[in-house]
Design an enzyme around this catalytic site. Structure first.
Site, mmCIF file in Angstrom:
data_model
loop_
_atom_site.group_PDB
_atom_site.id
_atom_site.type_symbol
_atom_site.label_atom_id
_atom_site.label_comp_id
_atom_site.label_asym_id
_atom_site.label_seq_id
_atom_site.Cartn_x
_atom_site.Cartn_y
_atom_site.Cartn_z
ATOM 1 C CD GLU A 1 -2.797 1.424 0.567
ATOM 2 O OE1 GLU A 1 -3.338 0.690 0.050
ATOM 3 O OE2 GLU A 1 -3.362 2.658 0.742
ATOM 4 C CG ASP B 1 2.084 0.682 7.027
ATOM 5 O OD1 ASP B 1 3.238 0.155 6.473
ATOM 6 O OD2 ASP B 1 1.885 1.644 6.817
ATOM 7 C CG ASP C 1 -0.846 1.658 10.414
ATOM 8 O OD1 ASP C 1 -1.348 0.867 9.708
ATOM 9 O OD2 ASP C 1 -0.752 2.735 10.278
ATOM 10 C CG ASP D 1 -5.046 3.785 8.507
ATOM 11 O OD1 ASP D 1 -6.124 3.583 8.658
ATOM 12 O OD2 ASP D 1 -4.342 4.984 8.256
#
Ligand code: 28F
Length: 646
Positions: free
Chosen positions: A433, A506, A508, A510
């Site tokens: 991403e 990632d 996290d 998102d």
């Protein structure tokens, strides 16, 4: 005993018994599939199957399963009790025959019976052979009887222990740890199967107890499963987190001399189809004649009805099967004599007569139902029409993409940094991403076999969109072209350009989101890719911990704590540096290669679709709009979600 023949027969039988036991212990996989966790749980199902058979014969309505503290299992039923008298031909108690004689062959291949369901009455003997110890108690004709075995060999006679008023059978076994990888049972695995059995056999109550006290488990657990509604309750259960579009669950059943069938169905606003089928309580994941008969009938009946109410005009084309099944949740439950299981995993019902039997019942009863419930009829037809129009749009979109790619010199997406290797089995595609992460990945990779596809633009929630939108989506269409296999019904795995497709996002929220969306996309539109094990998730580290020359990468907070306490390092200590990576883009290309991409050092998680009902549930909840179940699910299954890393 003066009868010579009998004495001789007896020893021959004895030899056969020992040979049988040896065969099972030598090749357990032939009989129970494997010696992994799956095979271990299979032992319980074999014993419970015998109770269910007794229930189906009409003599038993309650089965209680207990996981004991020592990891042994106890199964109790309230049936007639296994006969304990002397077997007229074999001259030993029937109870002993049932637990030691292996007349029939294995079921997972090899010689003998090649069927998936039931070990043809040798289930108890197979479980016994694979158990360190087994104890069977029978309550029958006012008496309690018992026999004990070790590794399948009786170590006591069938003894009378006293009087009782009840009837039934109680079996306790301890799986042999020298045979199985592990002998620890998972409550949730057993619960899932017993819930399914309780849905499929509405008259039965199944109780599951867990008396172990260890780790997270400090209290006894007990769940009682009984569903008066049977498979209607099953459909309700599957749809509990979905939006249904008509109130009633449609149910019909039918029977002939040697088979009976029941079907329950309800439509939801989703775009996916969930038809789960069973034959003799075994999930037929590959479908078969019962499923074909059902699909033929529902397509025809809905089309006829659509024409009858003038929703489909004379000059218009018929609705396709896919159109009619969009958003459909259905359970097909057939019970039959001599089931034939075919297909790669022996989970496809082959009995030819079941096709016309099912088709006939569904045609007759669904036609009648729609006549009687015109409101529901209209809702179903409208849903299918919407799907029909969307599919037309998708076909046009597909043709557009084809035409476009024919015009362009190369059809590969511009953002793709391809690898030089051309053999797909050696190639990996990292889907990344964003730009910065894509940049590090492009620099850090081994360009010989690793390709990078950075994703751009707005992602689409595929659970809420149809195929035409998927083709048109600027984020997904590069994925489709890069992989080369197309999607949906048009999928062709032989065109796959990379055998490892690795989602790298990632650590996290998102990242989690994009991962879930991509997984859902693969699951819904490229399911065979998931089934064949081509989809992976990369595990980037969350921290770099450095003290002097010593350096560690850590993948989650728990491991960070562990590392610090193991090394006796103090966070506050200024010598020590703990770098938290907020995103992949923060890692330099060397770090990214070393921690996440280098096949020698990285960890990647392979995504598996083991159980279709469970997988559907996970995706529905994680992607759906109902927020509460999503929260609940994540709290309850935090470990699973972690494992799946969604
Ligand atoms: C905890 C596991 O295994 N239950 C069973 C029965 C009842 C009969 C039976 C079983 C007889 C000749 C095989 C009783 N009365 N629970 C169980 N309950 N097996 S297993 O018969 C076995 C056959 O060969 C039973 C009259 N007929 C059958």
């Amino acid at each position: 005993m003066t009868d010579n023949t009998n004495v001789q027969n007896y020893s021959e039988e004895q030899i056969q018994v020992l040979e049988g036991l040896e065969a099972v212990r030598k090749r357990p996989g032939m009989y129970i599939g494997s010696t992994s966790l799956r095979g271990l749980h299979h032992l319980v199902y074999e014993i419970v199957d015998n109770s269910i058979d007794e229930a189906l014969a009409g003599y038993c309505d309650r089965v209680e399963v207990t996981i004991n503290e020592d990891s042994s299992i106890t199964v109790i039923d309230n049936g007639r009790g296994i006969p304990t008298g002397i077997h007229p031909k074999l001259n030993i108690p029937t109870l002993q025959v049932v637990h030691t004689m292996l007349h029939a062959g294995g079921k997972f291949g090899g010689e003998g019976y090649k069927v998936s369901g039931g070990l043809h009455g040798v289930g108890a003997a197979v479980v016994n052979a694979l158990s360190e110890r087994m104890e069977v108690e029978v309550y029958r004709e006012g008496k309690i009887w018992r026999q004990i075995y070790e590794k399948g060999i009786p170590i006591t006679e069938v003894e009378c222990l006293g009087d009782t008023e009840k009837t039934g059978t109680k079996t306790t076994f301890l799986a042999d740890p020298t045979i199985f990888d592990e002998i620890r049972f998972e409550f949730d695995i057993l619960l899932k199967r017993f819930r399914e059995l309780a849905f499929l056999n509405r008259k039965i109550t199944i109780v599951l107890n867990d008396n172990r006290k260890d780790g997270e488990n400090q209290e006894n657990k007990s769940v009682e499963l009984h569903y008066d509604g049977g498979i209607v309750s099953f459909v309700q259960y599957i749809n509990r987190n979905k939006e249904t579009i008509h109130p009633d669950i449609i149910f019909f059943s039918g029977a002939k001399e040697d088979a009976e069938i029941e079907i329950a169905l309800q439509y939801t606003d989703s775009y996916v189809e969930n038809v789960f089928s069973y034959a003799n309580d075994i999930p037929t994941t590959e479908g078969g004649t019962h499923v074909t008969g059902f699909k033929t009938a529902i397509t025809k009946v809905v089309n006829d009805y659509a024409r009858k109410i003038n929703a489909l005009k004379e000059n218009e084309k018929n609705l396709s099967g896919e159109d009619v099944r969009e958003g459909l949740t259905a359970i097909i439950n057939v019970k039959l004599m001599n089931p034939q299981f075919e297909g790669q995993t022996k989970t496809k019902l082959g009995n030819a007569d079941i096709r016309s039997f099912t088709e006939g019942i569904v045609t007759e009863k669904l036609t009648y139902y729609l006549e009687e419930h015109p409101k529901t009829g209209k809702i179903i037809v409208d849903k299918a029409l919407l799907s029909f129009r969307a599919r037309e749009a998708a076909r046009k979109a597909r043709e557009m993409t084809k035409r476009k790619s024919a015009l362009e010199s190369t059809s590969l997406p511009g953002k793709l940094a391809d690898c030089t290797e051309k053999d797909p089995s050696k190639c990996e595609l990292f889907i990344v991403e964003g730009d910065s992460a894509g940049g590090s990945a492009k620099q850090g990779r081994d360009r010989r076999f690793q390709a990078i596809l950075p994703l751009w633009g707005k992602m689409l929630n595929v659970e809420k969109a149809r195929e035409d939108k998927v083709y048109g989506n600027d984020k997904l269409s590069p994925v489709i072209t890069a992989l080369g296999v197309n999607i949906g019904e048009n999928i062709d795995l032989s065109k796959l350009r990379y055998h490892k497709v690795i989602i790298m996002a990632d650590a996290d929220v998102d990242g989690q989101h994009i991962r879930t969306l991509l997984l859902t996309f693969f699951f819904r539109y490229m399911r065979p890719l998931v089934e064949q094990g081509h989809i992976y998730i990369a595990q980037p580290p969350l921290y770099r911990v450095k003290k002097g020359k010593e350096e560690h990468y850590v993948y989650n907070d728990r491991d960070l704590q562990r590392l610090l306490s193991e090394k006796n390092w103090n966070r506050e200590d200024g010598n020590i540096s703990i770098q938290r990576f907020k995103g992949l883009g923060e890692m330099n290309p060397d770090q990214l290669w070393e921690t996440t991409m280098n096949p020698e050092t990285r960890t990647i998680i392979q995504i598996q679709v083991d159980d279709p009902v469970v997988s559907d549930e996970i995706f529905t909840i994680l992607m759906g709009e109902k927020v509460e179940p999503r929260k609940e699910f994540i709290q309850k299954h935090a470990r699973l979600v972690n494992n799946l890393d969604i």
